[in-house]
Design an enzyme around this catalytic site. Structure first.
Site, PDB file in Angstrom:
ATOM      1  N   ARG A 192      50.097 -24.518  15.638  1.00 21.96           N
ATOM      2  CA  ARG A 192      49.930 -23.420  16.589  1.00 21.96           C
ATOM      3  C   ARG A 192      48.680 -23.638  17.443  1.00 21.96           C
ATOM      4  O   ARG A 192      48.681 -23.340  18.626  1.00 21.96           O
ATOM      5  CB  ARG A 192      49.848 -22.080  15.853  1.00 21.96           C
ATOM      6  CG  ARG A 192      51.159 -21.626  15.239  1.00 21.96           C
ATOM      7  CD  ARG A 192      51.050 -20.232  14.664  1.00 21.96           C
ATOM      8  NE  ARG A 192      50.792 -19.259  15.707  1.00 21.96           N
ATOM      9  CZ  ARG A 192      50.174 -18.087  15.510  1.00 21.96           C
ATOM     10  NH1 ARG A 192      49.713 -17.780  14.309  1.00 21.96           N
ATOM     11  NH2 ARG A 192      49.995 -17.242  16.517  1.00 21.96           N
TER      12      ARG A 192
ATOM     13  N   CYS B 264      41.685 -16.127  15.445  1.00 21.85           N
ATOM     14  CA  CYS B 264      42.965 -16.611  14.928  1.00 21.85           C
ATOM     15  C   CYS B 264      44.036 -16.151  15.899  1.00 21.85           C
ATOM     16  O   CYS B 264      43.837 -16.185  17.111  1.00 21.85           O
ATOM     17  CB  CYS B 264      43.197 -16.097  13.507  1.00 21.85           C
ATOM     18  SG  CYS B 264      43.102 -14.298  13.352  1.00 21.85           S
TER      19      CYS B 264
END
Length: 281
Positions: A178, A237
């Site tokens: 990701r 994040c």
């Protein structure tokens, strides 16, 4: 107080009047799965805190998937769960601490110090001989004064300004794929904040789901930081949740001082003008 508590130690404290257990189990793809698991069986006396409903603020489409809640409203919600001045909070989940760490950080942000995360969560509790029950808890509504420690956070404008100033480095807790912009399923745009470093939060854990020993975490983080002062780092994040896991790991390692970008990638990528980087570095 250590940021973590072991199941054997918690078992000795079970039943204490000042102990408040908070079940933080959650699944991002199935938001009600945590509550369902709680209703099927939880640590004796535990109350449930929902990531979306209790530990996050309202979404606007521009502030990320799990916005930082208003501190005064958060204090009211947490007090309704029984958290009060003088109590001892233990948060747990079944995901290696990734959601319990959010509550740990939120309480610390509010100035509440007596909070720990159950190392290894439900699995460690059961492995140590602990039992689960489905009885509804008796909740005594508490009260405590929220004293937000806003020096612990940065906003998107500060991160954007830092792209030129380079006063701190952003550390992204997402999985490497990701981070690189591959296989994004949660956010509409793939990639990462330019200049960010990647430290997957799962690297803080052992195979059994418990945190690595403090000395191991300290050594690994020092190598990762490569001489950088931890005070010159900001954790992020996807939505400000697993970044708290890295902050918890740093606390376990005896390396406090990093800050949180609460909006994280889901907020960052919601504004078309903000730059996006892709690739492993």
């Amino acid at each position: 107080m250590s940021p973590l508590i072991q199941a054997s130690e918690l078992a000795k404290q079970l039943g204490r009047a000042d102990l408040v257990l908070i079940d933080c189990r959650h699944e991002l793809a199935q938001p009600e799965a945590g509550k369902q698991a709680y209703e099927q069986g939880h640590l004796p006396g535990a109350v449930f805190a929902h990531l979306d409903q209790d530990l996050s603020g309202p979404k606007t489409g521009r502030n990320g998937r799990h916005p930082l809640p208003d501190p005064l409203q958060l204090a009211v919600k947490l007090a309704a769960l029984g958290i009060r001045t003088g109590c001892h909070v233990v948060a747990y989940d079944a995901q290696g601490g990734m959601f319990a760490a959010r509550l740990w950080w939120l309480l610390r942000w509010l100035g509440f110090e007596s909070v720990q995360v159950l190392d290894g969560g439900v699995n460690a509790w059961l492995a140590a001989g602990g039992q689960l029950d489905a009885n509804p808890p008796n909740i005594t509504v508490g009260t405590f004064e929220a004293k937000p420690q806003n020096a612990k956070i940065v906003n998107a404008d500060t991160v954007l300004d830092n792209l030129d100033r380079q006063e701190f480095v952003v550390i992204d807790a997402r999985a490497p794929g990701r981070f690189a912009g591959e296989g994004e399923t949660l956010d509409p745009i793939a990639g990462h904040i330019p200049g960010a470093m990647n430290r997957f939060f799962q690297l803080n854990l052992q195979a059994d789901g418990r945190f690595k020993p403090a000395e191991t975490l300290r050594s690994e983080w020092q190598v990762f930081l490569d001489g950088r002062d931890v005070h010159d780092t900001v954790q992020q994040c996807g939505s400000g949740v697993t970044a708290c896991h890295n902050l918890l790991a740093l606390a376990v390692a005896g390396m406090p001082g990093s800050r949180l970008y609460p909006g994280s990638w889901s907020e960052w990528c919601s504004e078309p003008g903000r730059p996006v980087a892709r690739g492993a570095a």
